[in-house]
Design an enzyme around this catalytic site. Structure first.
Site, PDB file in Angstrom:
ATOM      1  NE  ARG A 115      -4.416  -0.356   2.285  1.00  0.00           N
ATOM      2  CZ  ARG A 115      -5.286  -1.346   2.499  1.00  0.00           C
ATOM      3  NH1 ARG A 115      -4.865  -2.587   2.629  1.00  0.00           N
ATOM      4  NH2 ARG A 115      -6.576  -1.103   2.566  1.00  0.00           N
ATOM      5  NE  ARG A 175     -11.182   1.480   4.950  1.00  0.00           N
ATOM      6  CZ  ARG A 175     -12.223   0.624   4.835  1.00  0.00           C
ATOM      7  NH1 ARG A 175     -13.402   0.924   5.357  1.00  0.00           N
ATOM      8  NH2 ARG A 175     -12.054  -0.516   4.229  1.00  0.00           N
ATOM      9  NE  ARG A 209     -13.178  -4.013   7.452  1.00  0.00           N
ATOM     10  CZ  ARG A 209     -12.356  -3.976   6.410  1.00  0.00           C
ATOM     11  NH1 ARG A 209     -12.292  -5.006   5.578  1.00  0.00           N
ATOM     12  NH2 ARG A 209     -11.596  -2.932   6.198  1.00  0.00           N
ATOM     13  NE  ARG A 229     -16.238  -4.354   3.352  1.00  0.00           N
ATOM     14  CZ  ARG A 229     -15.004  -4.249   2.850  1.00  0.00           C
ATOM     15  NH1 ARG A 229     -14.647  -4.940   1.771  1.00  0.00           N
ATOM     16  NH2 ARG A 229     -14.112  -3.462   3.397  1.00  0.00           N
TER      17      ARG A 229
HETATM   18  P1  AMP Z   1      -8.354  -3.756   4.292  1.00  0.00           P
HETATM   19  O1  AMP Z   1      -9.045  -4.911   4.943  1.00  0.00           O
HETATM   20  O2  AMP Z   1      -7.331  -4.165   3.266  1.00  0.00           O
HETATM   21  O3  AMP Z   1      -9.324  -2.732   3.756  1.00  0.00           O
HETATM   22  O4  AMP Z   1      -7.523  -3.015   5.442  1.00  0.00           O
HETATM   23  C1  AMP Z   1      -8.160  -2.451   6.560  1.00  0.00           C
HETATM   24  C2  AMP Z   1      -7.207  -1.497   7.268  1.00  0.00           C
HETATM   25  O5  AMP Z   1      -6.047  -2.221   7.712  1.00  0.00           O
HETATM   26  C3  AMP Z   1      -6.669  -0.368   6.410  1.00  0.00           C
HETATM   27  O6  AMP Z   1      -7.550   0.742   6.339  1.00  0.00           O
HETATM   28  C4  AMP Z   1      -5.358  -0.040   7.123  1.00  0.00           C
HETATM   29  O7  AMP Z   1      -5.621   0.701   8.316  1.00  0.00           O
HETATM   30  C5  AMP Z   1      -4.877  -1.425   7.559  1.00  0.00           C
HETATM   31  N1  AMP Z   1      -4.020  -2.052   6.525  1.00  0.00           N
HETATM   32  C6  AMP Z   1      -4.293  -3.174   5.810  1.00  0.00           C
HETATM   33  N2  AMP Z   1      -3.297  -3.473   4.974  1.00  0.00           N
HETATM   34  C7  AMP Z   1      -2.350  -2.506   5.155  1.00  0.00           C
HETATM   35  C8  AMP Z   1      -1.093  -2.235   4.546  1.00  0.00           C
HETATM   36  N3  AMP Z   1      -0.583  -3.016   3.577  1.00  0.00           N
HETATM   37  N4  AMP Z   1      -0.396  -1.153   4.980  1.00  0.00           N
HETATM   38  C9  AMP Z   1      -0.882  -0.352   5.960  1.00  0.00           C
HETATM   39  N5  AMP Z   1      -2.077  -0.527   6.558  1.00  0.00           N
HETATM   40  C10 AMP Z   1      -2.819  -1.605   6.156  1.00  0.00           C
END
Ligand code: AMP
Length: 191
Positions: free
Chosen positions: A89, A146, A134, A128
Site C-alpha cells: 500500500r 481510507r 467492521r 458492507r
Molecule cells: P483492508 O481490509 O485491506 O481494507 O484493510 C483495513 C485497514 O487495515 C486499512 O484501512 C489499514 O488501516 C490497515 N491495513 C491493511 N493493509 C495494510 C497495509 N498493507 N499497509 C498499511 N495498513 C494496512
C-alpha cells in the site's frame, strides 16, 4: 511461481475476487487487512497498536505490515504462488516486497487493478458495514479517509509497476463473474 498483486481502492472487490482466483490458480492468499484484524481479535499488542490506525482509516506503519508478510511467506515456502491483497500500500512496501520475493528466487508476475469510482466505493462500503461488523466500514468519514490514504500513498504504486510493464487495469464495476473472467484473461496469458 505466479505472484499476483490484486490492486485497487478499499471496496473495489479485492477480497471477493481473491477468493475465486486462489481456487482456480491454487495460490496462497495474503490479505494484510485480514491478518491485522486477526491480531486485533486475538488481543495481541501488535493488534491493539494497529487498531488505533485502522479505526481512523489510516495506514498502519510499514514495518508492521512488512514483518507480517515476511512471516506469512516464511510459513508458506511450499506455495505455488501468492495473491497479495491490500499489500503493498506504499512504495516502501512495494520495494520491500520485491526484495522478499528476490530472496524466494521469484518476482511479481502481474499487478491487476480493479477500477471503481469513489462514489461507488463509498456506497459499497457503507452497505458492507451493515453486515461486516467492521467499524471502519460504518462511518462515511472513515471511509473517505481510507480513500484519501489510497490516493496519497497507494496510488503511486500503479506507476511503480507500470514502469515495469506489470500493471493492467480491469473494470471493477459489473457482475462478479464477469470481472473474474477479465482477471483470468490476464492471468491465463502468463500462467
Ligand atoms: P483492508 O481490509 O485491506 O481494507 O484493510 C483495513 C485497514 O487495515 C486499512 O484501512 C489499514 O488501516 C490497515 N491495513 C491493511 N493493509 C495494510 C497495509 N498493507 N499497509 C498499511 N495498513 C494496512
Amino acid at each position: 511461481m505466479l505472484n499476483l498483486i490484486l490492486f485497487g481502492p478499499p471496496g473495489a472487490g479485492k477480497g471477493t475476487q481473491s477468493e475465486k482466483i486462489l481456487v482456480k490458480y491454487n495460490l496462497k492468499h495474503i490479505s494484510t487487512g485480514d491478518l491485522l484484524r486477526a491480531e486485533r481479535n486475538a488481543g495481541t499488542e501488535l493488534g491493539n497498536q494497529a487498531n488505533e490506525f485502522i479505526s481512523k482509516g489510516e495506514l498502519v506503519p510499514d514495518a508492521v505490515v512488512i514483518g507480517m508478510v515476511k512471516n506469512f511467506m516464511a510459513d508458506n515456502t511450499d506455495a505455488k504462488g501468492f495473491i497479495f491483497d491490500g499489500f503493498p500500500r506504499t512504495i516502501a512496501q512495494a520495494e520491500a516486497l520485491d526484495s522478499m520475493l528476490t530472496d524466494f528466487n521469484t518476482e511479481i508476475s502481474i499487478v491487476l487493478g480493479l477500477e471503481v469510482n469513489e462514489d461507488e466505493l463509498v456506497t459499497r462500503l457503507l452497505l458492507r458495514g451493515q453486515t461486516s461488523g467492521r467499524a471502519d466500514d460504518q462511518s462515511e468519514d472513515t471511509i473517505r479517509n481510507r480513500f484519501q490514504e489510497y490516493l496519497n500513498k497507494t496510488l503511486p504504486i500503479q506507476n511503480y509497476y507500470s514502469a515495469k510493464n506489470k500493471y493492467f487495469g480491469v473494470e471493477g464495476i459489473g457482475e462478479i463473474d464477469q470481472i473474474f473472467e477479465s482477471l483470468c484473461d490476464h492471468l491465463d496469458k502468463i500462467s
